[in-house]
Design an enzyme around this catalytic site. Structure first.
Site, PDB file in Angstrom:
ATOM      1  N   CYS A  65       0.830  -1.208   0.000  1.00 42.55           N
ATOM      2  CA  CYS A  65       0.000   0.000   0.000  1.00 42.55           C
ATOM      3  C   CYS A  65       0.869   1.265   0.000  1.00 42.55           C
ATOM      4  O   CYS A  65       1.843   1.366   0.747  1.00 42.55           O
ATOM      5  CB  CYS A  65      -0.910   0.000   1.227  1.00 42.55           C
ATOM      6  N   CYS A  69       0.395   4.797   6.936  1.00 40.53           N
ATOM      7  CA  CYS A  69      -0.242   4.627   8.258  1.00 40.53           C
ATOM      8  C   CYS A  69       0.722   3.889   9.200  1.00 40.53           C
ATOM      9  O   CYS A  69       1.117   2.745   8.907  1.00 40.53           O
ATOM     10  CB  CYS A  69      -1.540   3.853   8.109  1.00 40.53           C
ATOM     11  N   CYS A  72       0.222   0.192  10.295  1.00 41.21           N
ATOM     12  CA  CYS A  72      -0.213  -0.832   9.339  1.00 41.21           C
ATOM     13  C   CYS A  72       0.917  -1.642   8.716  1.00 41.21           C
ATOM     14  O   CYS A  72       1.809  -1.093   8.050  1.00 41.21           O
ATOM     15  CB  CYS A  72      -1.051  -0.197   8.246  1.00 41.21           C
ATOM     16  N   CYS A 109     -16.677  -9.099   5.176  1.00 42.16           N
ATOM     17  CA  CYS A 109     -16.041  -7.802   4.954  1.00 42.16           C
ATOM     18  C   CYS A 109     -14.746  -7.983   4.162  1.00 42.16           C
ATOM     19  O   CYS A 109     -13.874  -8.753   4.561  1.00 42.16           O
ATOM     20  CB  CYS A 109     -15.749  -7.143   6.301  1.00 42.16           C
ATOM     21  N   CYS A 140     -19.646  -6.034   3.310  1.00 43.02           N
ATOM     22  CA  CYS A 140     -18.939  -4.839   3.777  1.00 43.02           C
ATOM     23  C   CYS A 140     -17.634  -4.777   2.996  1.00 43.02           C
ATOM     24  O   CYS A 140     -17.069  -5.804   2.649  1.00 43.02           O
ATOM     25  CB  CYS A 140     -18.664  -4.946   5.272  1.00 43.02           C
ATOM     26  N   CYS A 200     -19.497   2.103   8.536  1.00 40.63           N
ATOM     27  CA  CYS A 200     -18.748   1.413   9.590  1.00 40.63           C
ATOM     28  C   CYS A 200     -17.510   2.265   9.826  1.00 40.63           C
ATOM     29  O   CYS A 200     -16.649   2.365   8.945  1.00 40.63           O
ATOM     30  CB  CYS A 200     -18.370   0.013   9.128  1.00 40.63           C
ATOM     31  N   ARG A 272     -18.060  -2.794  17.681  1.00 41.71           N
ATOM     32  CA  ARG A 272     -17.308  -4.031  17.447  1.00 41.71           C
ATOM     33  C   ARG A 272     -16.010  -4.074  18.236  1.00 41.71           C
ATOM     34  O   ARG A 272     -15.189  -3.153  18.154  1.00 41.71           O
ATOM     35  CB  ARG A 272     -17.013  -4.209  15.948  1.00 41.71           C
TER      36      ARG A 272
HETATM   37  N1  SAM Z   1      -6.710   0.621   3.021  1.00 43.36           N
HETATM   38  C1  SAM Z   1      -8.000   0.846   3.506  1.00 43.36           C
HETATM   39  C2  SAM Z   1      -8.044   1.944   4.546  1.00 43.36           C
HETATM   40  O1  SAM Z   1      -7.037   2.204   5.182  1.00 43.36           O
HETATM   41  O2  SAM Z   1      -9.125   2.491   4.744  1.00 43.36           O
HETATM   42  C3  SAM Z   1      -8.680  -0.400   4.078  1.00 43.36           C
HETATM   43  C4  SAM Z   1      -7.889  -1.393   4.894  1.00 43.36           C
HETATM   44  S1  SAM Z   1      -7.198  -0.790   6.408  1.00 43.36           S
HETATM   45  C5  SAM Z   1      -6.083  -2.099   6.854  1.00 43.36           C
HETATM   46  C6  SAM Z   1      -8.573  -0.862   7.544  1.00 43.36           C
HETATM   47  C7  SAM Z   1      -8.338  -0.463   8.971  1.00 43.36           C
HETATM   48  O3  SAM Z   1      -7.624  -1.453   9.672  1.00 43.36           O
HETATM   49  C8  SAM Z   1      -7.546   0.795   9.238  1.00 43.36           C
HETATM   50  O4  SAM Z   1      -8.283   1.952   9.068  1.00 43.36           O
HETATM   51  C9  SAM Z   1      -7.179   0.627  10.705  1.00 43.36           C
HETATM   52  O5  SAM Z   1      -8.154   1.218  11.527  1.00 43.36           O
HETATM   53  C10 SAM Z   1      -7.189  -0.897  10.885  1.00 43.36           C
HETATM   54  N2  SAM Z   1      -5.830  -1.404  11.181  1.00 43.36           N
HETATM   55  C11 SAM Z   1      -4.818  -1.540  10.305  1.00 43.36           C
HETATM   56  N3  SAM Z   1      -3.715  -1.993  10.915  1.00 43.36           N
HETATM   57  C12 SAM Z   1      -4.029  -2.182  12.225  1.00 43.36           C
HETATM   58  C13 SAM Z   1      -3.294  -2.614  13.360  1.00 43.36           C
HETATM   59  N4  SAM Z   1      -2.016  -2.943  13.289  1.00 43.36           N
HETATM   60  N5  SAM Z   1      -3.940  -2.687  14.544  1.00 43.36           N
HETATM   61  C14 SAM Z   1      -5.240  -2.329  14.634  1.00 43.36           C
HETATM   62  N6  SAM Z   1      -5.979  -1.904  13.588  1.00 43.36           N
HETATM   63  C15 SAM Z   1      -5.377  -1.819  12.396  1.00 43.36           C
HETATM   64  C1  DTB Z   2     -11.297  -2.509  11.267  1.00 41.75           C
HETATM   65  O1  DTB Z   2     -11.705  -1.551  11.961  1.00 41.75           O
HETATM   66  N1  DTB Z   2     -10.414  -3.422  11.674  1.00 41.75           N
HETATM   67  C2  DTB Z   2     -10.148  -4.379  10.647  1.00 41.75           C
HETATM   68  C3  DTB Z   2     -11.132  -3.961   9.542  1.00 41.75           C
HETATM   69  N2  DTB Z   2     -11.696  -2.747  10.030  1.00 41.75           N
HETATM   70  C4  DTB Z   2     -10.741  -3.925   8.151  1.00 41.75           C
HETATM   71  C5  DTB Z   2      -8.712  -4.517  10.265  1.00 41.75           C
HETATM   72  C6  DTB Z   2      -7.815  -4.885  11.411  1.00 41.75           C
HETATM   73  C7  DTB Z   2      -6.443  -5.088  10.877  1.00 41.75           C
HETATM   74  C8  DTB Z   2      -5.469  -5.554  11.922  1.00 41.75           C
HETATM   75  C9  DTB Z   2      -4.105  -5.727  11.365  1.00 41.75           C
HETATM   76  C10 DTB Z   2      -3.960  -6.740  10.274  1.00 41.75           C
HETATM   77  O2  DTB Z   2      -4.473  -7.880  10.402  1.00 41.75           O
HETATM   78  O3  DTB Z   2      -3.261  -6.446   9.284  1.00 41.75           O
HETATM   79 FE1  SF4 Z   3      -2.868   1.218   3.350  1.00 40.59          FE
HETATM   80 FE2  SF4 Z   3      -2.821   0.022   5.700  1.00 40.59          FE
HETATM   81 FE3  SF4 Z   3      -3.158   2.647   5.582  1.00 40.59          FE
HETATM   82 FE4  SF4 Z   3      -5.158   1.000   4.727  1.00 40.59          FE
HETATM   83  S1  SF4 Z   3      -4.361   1.213   6.814  1.00 40.59           S
HETATM   84  S2  SF4 Z   3      -4.348   2.853   3.721  1.00 40.59           S
HETATM   85  S3  SF4 Z   3      -3.908  -0.690   3.932  1.00 40.59           S
HETATM   86  S4  SF4 Z   3      -1.311   1.526   4.933  1.00 40.59           S
END
Ligand code: SAM
Ligand code: DTB
Ligand code: SF4
Length: 326
Positions: A65, A69, A72, A109, A140, A200, A272
């Site tokens: 990506c 973030c 992430c 989802c 979702c 959501c 959730r």
């Molecule tokens: N790329 C899209 C976005 O960022 O909206 C969708 C996927 S993103 C992985 C969805 C959500 O996962 C993020 O907004 C964040 O709140 C959650 N998330 C990602 N990494 C995480 C982590 N290490 N621990 C907890 N929540 C996480």
């Molecule tokens: C949300 O609030 N939590 C989910 C979902 N929406 C997409 C993602 C959690 C991701 C946790 C880290 C991972 O598994 O990469």
């Molecule tokens: Fe990309 Fe992860 Fe950020 Fe979603 S949360 S925009 S997958 S870096």
């Protein structure tokens, strides 16, 4: 009637209270049992307290990506072991959704490691939404930022929910993400709502934010034109190679408090208990349910990290006398 906890400047069209941050902080800082009792009372007025909604997650496009973030593992800018993979096929989604339905999930989802969806990839995501709908499950998707037209196309395909988290307060956001703004996030949420898709939207705690940041996030959700129907509260998964890998461990009772406050502020929304359950014991999860959580991610994996297994979750729900929503 005058309610000192809500802004007097609220637009008159709004029918739900817009909470002030100070009032939210006052809730958060109450003695623990007073807060949980209040949340449980609110919960019982709106939901069956013994029922939980099960959503299964699938990563339809993993890694690589362009966004940064800090939490992430899928960001290409971090040295996480998660590699960039091709988008999965519609058939793979169909099979996974079928299996999730057979295991008792009602919502499927689909998450993609995109800044925003494009071209053929977006077309395939549309087909995936249709495939999930054909199975009779709620759909979702969380695909990053959307244009107005994309939100409308997803709505036309039958998408029920769009997940797009605000993650934290506007003030703390810039410390976590530099490649997009809070305003970008709000704009997509507006497109989703205007298209008639249910929202959501929640956040992550344990990133080094203050209690005020958490309360500001929750207050912000109440300031949206309508509160999100679904509010995921994630506990940071400290993923290797991310800038937050070594973030200080969260006091688990702060997770319970955050859920309780979300429940009180958004009484009719599904709250959730999201990421982070693999690091929680059963007693802590039970407390989160008691505080008003009534939805979980159900399945062995989240997107790239682990989640408690299906059998483990079914055992926990059974021990608590809880049942899955139909
Ligand atoms: N790329 C899209 C976005 O960022 O909206 C969708 C996927 S993103 C992985 C969805 C959500 O996962 C993020 O907004 C964040 O709140 C959650 N998330 C990602 N990494 C995480 C982590 N290490 N621990 C907890 N929540 C996480
Ligand atoms: C949300 O609030 N939590 C989910 C979902 N929406 C997409 C993602 C959690 C991701 C946790 C880290 C991972 O598994 O990469
Ligand atoms: Fe990309 Fe992860 Fe950020 Fe979603 S949360 S925009 S997958 S870096």
């Amino acid at each position: 009637m005058h309610n000192p906890d809500v802004c007097e400047s609220d637009p008159p069209v709004s029918t739900h209270p817009h909470w002030q941050v100070a009032a939210v902080e006052a809730l958060y800082h109450q003695p623990f049992h007073d807060l949980i009792h209040q949340a449980q009372q609110v919960h019982r007025r709106h939901f069956d307290p013994n029922e939980v909604q099960l959503s299964t997650l699938m990563n339809i496009k993993s890694g690589g990506c362009p966004e940064d973030c800090a939490y992430c593992p899928q960001s290409a800018r971090h040295s996480s072991p998660v590699v960039s993979e091709h988008m999965v096929s519609v058939a793979e989604v169909q099979a996974a959704a079928q299996a999730a339905k057979a295991a008792g999930a009602t919502r499927f989802c689909m998450g993609a490691a995109w800044r925003s969806p494009r071209g053929k990839d977006f077309e395939r995501a549309i087909e995936m939404v249709q495939a999930v709908r054909e199975l009779g499950m709620e759909s979702c998707a969380t695909l990053g930022m959307l244009t107005d037209a994309q939100a409308q196309e997803l709505a036309d395909a039958g998408l029920d929910y769009y997940n797009h988290n605000l993650d934290t307060s506007a003030e703390f956001y810039a410390r976590i993400i530099s490649t997009r703004t809070y305003a970008d996030r709000l704009e997509t949420l507006g497109h989703v709502r205007n298209a008639g898709i249910k929202v959501c939207c929640g956040g992550i705690i344990g990133m080094g934010e203050s209690v005020r940041d958490r309360c500001t996030l929750l207050a912000t959700l109440t300031h949206l034109p309508q509160p999100p129907e679904s509010v995921p509260i994630n506990m940071l998964v400290r993923a290797p190679g991310t800038p937050l890998e070594h973030a200080e461990e969260l006091d688990p009772l702060d997770m319970v408090r955050t859920i309780a406050v979300a429940r009180i502020l958004m009484p009719a929304s599904r709250v959730r208990l999201s990421a982070g359950r693999s690091a929680m014991d059963d007693a802590l999860q039970a407390l989160c349910f008691h505080a008003g959580a009534n939805s979980i991610f159900y399945g062995d994996r989240l997107l790239t990290t682990e989640n408690p297994g299906v059998q483990q979750d079914l055992r926990l729900l059974d021990r608590l006398g809880m049942v899955a929503s139909r």
